[in-house]
Design a protein around this motif. Structure first.
Motif, PDB file in Angstrom:
ATOM      1  N   SER A  63       0.836  -1.210   0.000  1.00 52.08           N
ATOM      2  CA  SER A  63       0.000   0.000   0.000  1.00 52.08           C
ATOM      3  C   SER A  63       0.867   1.256   0.000  1.00 52.08           C
ATOM      4  N   ASP A  64       2.008   1.215   0.716  1.00 53.20           N
ATOM      5  CA  ASP A  64       2.934   2.353   0.712  1.00 53.20           C
ATOM      6  C   ASP A  64       3.525   2.560  -0.679  1.00 53.20           C
ATOM      7  N   ARG A  66       2.137   1.721  -3.520  1.00 57.35           N
ATOM      8  CA  ARG A  66       1.096   2.270  -4.407  1.00 57.35           C
ATOM      9  C   ARG A  66       0.984   3.776  -4.255  1.00 57.35           C
ATOM     10  N   LYS A  67       1.190   4.260  -3.032  1.00 56.98           N
ATOM     11  CA  LYS A  67       1.068   5.693  -2.771  1.00 56.98           C
ATOM     12  C   LYS A  67       2.290   6.471  -3.241  1.00 56.98           C
ATOM     13  N   ALA A  68       3.394   5.767  -3.498  1.00 58.36           N
ATOM     14  CA  ALA A  68       4.654   6.449  -3.807  1.00 58.36           C
ATOM     15  C   ALA A  68       4.557   7.308  -5.053  1.00 58.36           C
ATOM     16  N   LYS A  69       3.771   6.869  -6.043  1.00 55.85           N
ATOM     17  CA  LYS A  69       3.646   7.622  -7.290  1.00 55.85           C
ATOM     18  C   LYS A  69       2.705   8.805  -7.161  1.00 55.85           C
ATOM     19  N   GLU A  70       1.916   8.801  -6.096  1.00 56.47           N
ATOM     20  CA  GLU A  70       0.928   9.862  -5.937  1.00 56.47           C
ATOM     21  C   GLU A  70       1.579  11.100  -5.339  1.00 56.47           C
ATOM     22  N   ASP A  71       1.410  12.212  -5.988  1.00 57.01           N
ATOM     23  CA  ASP A  71       1.918  13.475  -5.476  1.00 57.01           C
ATOM     24  C   ASP A  71       0.709  14.300  -5.036  1.00 57.01           C
ATOM     25  N   ASN A  72       0.408  14.234  -3.746  1.00 63.83           N
ATOM     26  CA  ASN A  72      -0.791  14.891  -3.224  1.00 63.83           C
ATOM     27  C   ASN A  72      -0.406  16.134  -2.427  1.00 63.83           C
ATOM     28  N   GLN A 148      17.582   1.288  -7.175  1.00 67.27           N
ATOM     29  CA  GLN A 148      17.866   2.702  -6.914  1.00 67.27           C
ATOM     30  C   GLN A 148      16.587   3.456  -6.571  1.00 67.27           C
ATOM     31  N   LEU A 149      15.514   3.134  -7.283  1.00 68.43           N
ATOM     32  CA  LEU A 149      14.232   3.764  -6.994  1.00 68.43           C
ATOM     33  C   LEU A 149      13.771   3.418  -5.587  1.00 68.43           C
ATOM     34  N   ALA A 150      13.990   2.183  -5.168  1.00 67.13           N
ATOM     35  CA  ALA A 150      13.581   1.742  -3.832  1.00 67.13           C
ATOM     36  C   ALA A 150      14.245   2.584  -2.752  1.00 67.13           C
ATOM     37  N   ARG A 151      15.546   2.809  -2.869  1.00 70.19           N
ATOM     38  CA  ARG A 151      16.215   3.587  -1.817  1.00 70.19           C
ATOM     39  C   ARG A 151      15.964   5.078  -1.954  1.00 70.19           C
ATOM     40  N   ASN A 152      15.645   5.556  -3.172  1.00 69.19           N
ATOM     41  CA  ASN A 152      15.307   6.969  -3.331  1.00 69.19           C
ATOM     42  C   ASN A 152      13.943   7.285  -2.725  1.00 69.19           C
ATOM     43  N   LEU A 153      12.991   6.355  -2.894  1.00 72.31           N
ATOM     44  CA  LEU A 153      11.639   6.579  -2.386  1.00 72.31           C
ATOM     45  C   LEU A 153      11.534   6.345  -0.886  1.00 72.31           C
ATOM     46  N   TYR A 154      12.356   5.426  -0.367  1.00 68.06           N
ATOM     47  CA  TYR A 154      12.232   5.039   1.044  1.00 68.06           C
ATOM     48  C   TYR A 154      13.583   5.100   1.756  1.00 68.06           C
ATOM     49  N   PRO A 155      14.164   6.288   1.870  1.00 67.35           N
ATOM     50  CA  PRO A 155      15.482   6.400   2.507  1.00 67.35           C
ATOM     51  C   PRO A 155      15.475   5.977   3.977  1.00 67.35           C
ATOM     52  N   GLU A 156      14.326   6.134   4.661  1.00 63.07           N
ATOM     53  CA  GLU A 156      14.274   5.763   6.068  1.00 63.07           C
ATOM     54  C   GLU A 156      14.163   4.243   6.234  1.00 63.07           C
ATOM     55  N   LYS A 157      13.283   3.602   5.467  1.00 63.61           N
ATOM     56  CA  LYS A 157      13.050   2.171   5.641  1.00 63.61           C
ATOM     57  C   LYS A 157      14.119   1.309   4.979  1.00 63.61           C
ATOM     58  N   VAL A 158      14.627   1.750   3.826  1.00 63.36           N
ATOM     59  CA  VAL A 158      15.647   0.972   3.123  1.00 63.36           C
ATOM     60  C   VAL A 158      17.042   1.405   3.549  1.00 63.36           C
ATOM     61  N   GLY A 159      17.261   2.728   3.619  1.00 57.27           N
ATOM     62  CA  GLY A 159      18.558   3.248   4.040  1.00 57.27           C
ATOM     63  C   GLY A 159      19.551   3.347   2.897  1.00 57.27           C
ATOM     64  N   ARG A 160      20.734   3.861   3.201  1.00 58.28           N
ATOM     65  CA  ARG A 160      21.789   4.024   2.198  1.00 58.28           C
ATOM     66  C   ARG A 160      23.138   3.484   2.670  1.00 58.28           C
ATOM     67  N   ASP A 161      23.172   2.877   3.855  1.00 57.04           N
ATOM     68  CA  ASP A 161      24.435   2.350   4.374  1.00 57.04           C
ATOM     69  C   ASP A 161      24.922   1.180   3.524  1.00 57.04           C
ATOM     70  N   ALA A 162      26.236   1.053   3.421  1.00 55.77           N
ATOM     71  CA  ALA A 162      26.828  -0.034   2.635  1.00 55.77           C
ATOM     72  C   ALA A 162      26.888  -1.304   3.477  1.00 55.77           C
ATOM     73  N   THR A 163      25.709  -1.861   3.783  1.00 59.86           N
ATOM     74  CA  THR A 163      25.621  -3.066   4.592  1.00 59.86           C
ATOM     75  C   THR A 163      24.807  -4.125   3.868  1.00 59.86           C
ATOM     76  N   LEU A 164      24.991  -5.397   4.284  1.00 57.44           N
ATOM     77  CA  LEU A 164      24.243  -6.492   3.686  1.00 57.44           C
ATOM     78  C   LEU A 164      22.753  -6.355   3.967  1.00 57.44           C
ATOM     79  N   THR A 165      22.412  -5.918   5.172  1.00 59.77           N
ATOM     80  CA  THR A 165      21.005  -5.744   5.535  1.00 59.77           C
ATOM     81  C   THR A 165      20.333  -4.737   4.613  1.00 59.77           C
ATOM     82  N   THR A 173      12.382  -4.707  -1.549  1.00 56.42           N
ATOM     83  CA  THR A 173      11.534  -3.584  -1.965  1.00 56.42           C
ATOM     84  C   THR A 173      11.462  -3.491  -3.483  1.00 56.42           C
ATOM     85  N   ALA A 174      12.578  -3.762  -4.157  1.00 60.33           N
ATOM     86  CA  ALA A 174      12.593  -3.731  -5.627  1.00 60.33           C
ATOM     87  C   ALA A 174      11.645  -4.779  -6.194  1.00 60.33           C
TER      88      ALA A 174
END
Length: 323
Positions: A63-64, A66-72, A148-165, A173-174
């Motif tokens: 559901s999150d 689906r909402k990502a494309k919506e610019d409200n 790349q889209l996954a981490r751009n849209l969800y920087p908090e949930k996916v993150g950007r650290d260079a880790t396996l997790t 997410t992809a």
């Protein structure tokens, strides 16, 4: 060269510890029975299933996504129904893929993810190659456009650290994104959300900022310049670092030749061309009631903060202000 006695002793002690550790490991492996080996092997898929389940819960829900494309945006209207302002998350103008130059799409896929239409979110061949290069000391990225889209849209949930997790979260997410959207929708979302510095988000605002034209008018050189920035917007900033930007642009053009979407003769002709920027920051319009809008935004931020609401959409005022 003679090493200090203390340093020599430390090396000898380290070598002794390594020998002891290796001996203990061999002894442990030698004493395992066949049944214990089978039990250990049986635990691996169970562990992987549990890990996958945890990652599914930790990554954005369908559901999150689906909402990502919506610019409200928050719309501010006067008493007589006229639009005074739109509060949005960023200074961007969403346009459909059909209004983006094919040169941009060709440059992006050739450079960032040439098997984009063949995979389902994760390019296993590229991932394996990046692991091999990284282990050999040549660190390389293996992320697909969808990752790349996954981490751009969800920087908090996916993150950007260079880790396996983080990489696992990104991959899960992809796959979710690929399950919901077509390839063209993924390209459209990616190109409309990626940042290009100077408060320009998305390819349309980037085209207007750096070349004073709409995204559908971008030439091969201009498209390659903007796509080249995605590797590092500050490092390849064509305004502050034009030489680096030209080198990166030519690398993108070379990838287009390699993937057979640009003729080599055309590349030879284009690679010596200058950038030819027409740079202008895309300032936010003040609108018919700028003082009122600024005061209202400040009040809304205070109110939202005190009630626990997300205030990111109040950071910018969209350029499409009424009058």
């Amino acid at each position: 060269m003679t090493l200090p006695p203390s340093f020599t002793a430390a090396i000898a002690q380290l070598q002794s510890l390594l020998r002891q550790g290796w001996s203990a490991l061999r002894q442990f492996l030698a004493t395992r029975t066949r049944r214990q080996w089978w039990q250990a092997a049986a635990c691996v898929p169970v562990f992987l299933v549990l890990l996958l389940g945890v990652l599914v819960l930790l990554t954005p829900s369908l559901s999150d996504i689906r909402k990502a494309k919506e610019d409200n945006p928050a719309q501010i209207l006067s008493a007589d129904g006229k639009e005074l302002a739109l509060f949005t998350r960023s200074n961007r103008r969403w346009i459909p893929l059909s209004q983006i130059s094919p040169n941009v799409v060709k440059a992006l896929i050739a450079t960032e993810d040439h098997r984009f239409y063949e995979h389902h979110g994760l390019d296993w061949r590229r991932t394996a190659a990046s692991v091999v290069h990284t282990l050999s000391g040549d660190r390389q990225g293996g992320s697909t456009i969808t990752q790349q889209l996954a981490r751009n849209l969800y920087p908090e949930k996916v993150g950007r650290d260079a880790t396996l997790t983080r990489k696992l979260k990104e991959a899960v997410t992809a796959y979710k994104i690929e399950a919901l959207y077509t390839k063209d929708e993924i390209l459209e979302t990616y190109l409309n959300t990626v940042p290009f510095l100077y408060n320009a988000y998305g390819i349309e605002m980037a085209a207007r900022t750096y070349f004073d034209k709409s995204a559908d008018k971008l030439t091969v050189l201009e498209a390659a310049t903007l796509v080249g920035m995605l590797k590092g917007t500050s490092y390849y900033n064509p305004v502050r670092n034009p030489e680096r930007a030209v080198q990166r642009r030519n690398t993108v053009l070379g990838q287009m030749v390699k993937r057979e979407v640009l003729a080599e003769a055309e590349f030879d002709k284009l690679k010596t061309r200058p950038l030819r920027l027409d740079f202008e920051r895309q300032e936010e319009a003040e609108g018919p009631a700028p003082h009122f809008v600024r005061a209202l935004r400040g009040w809304l931020v205070d109110w939202a903060d005190s009630h626990g609401y997300d205030t990111r959409s109040l950071r910018h005022i969209d350029r499409r202000l009424g009058g």
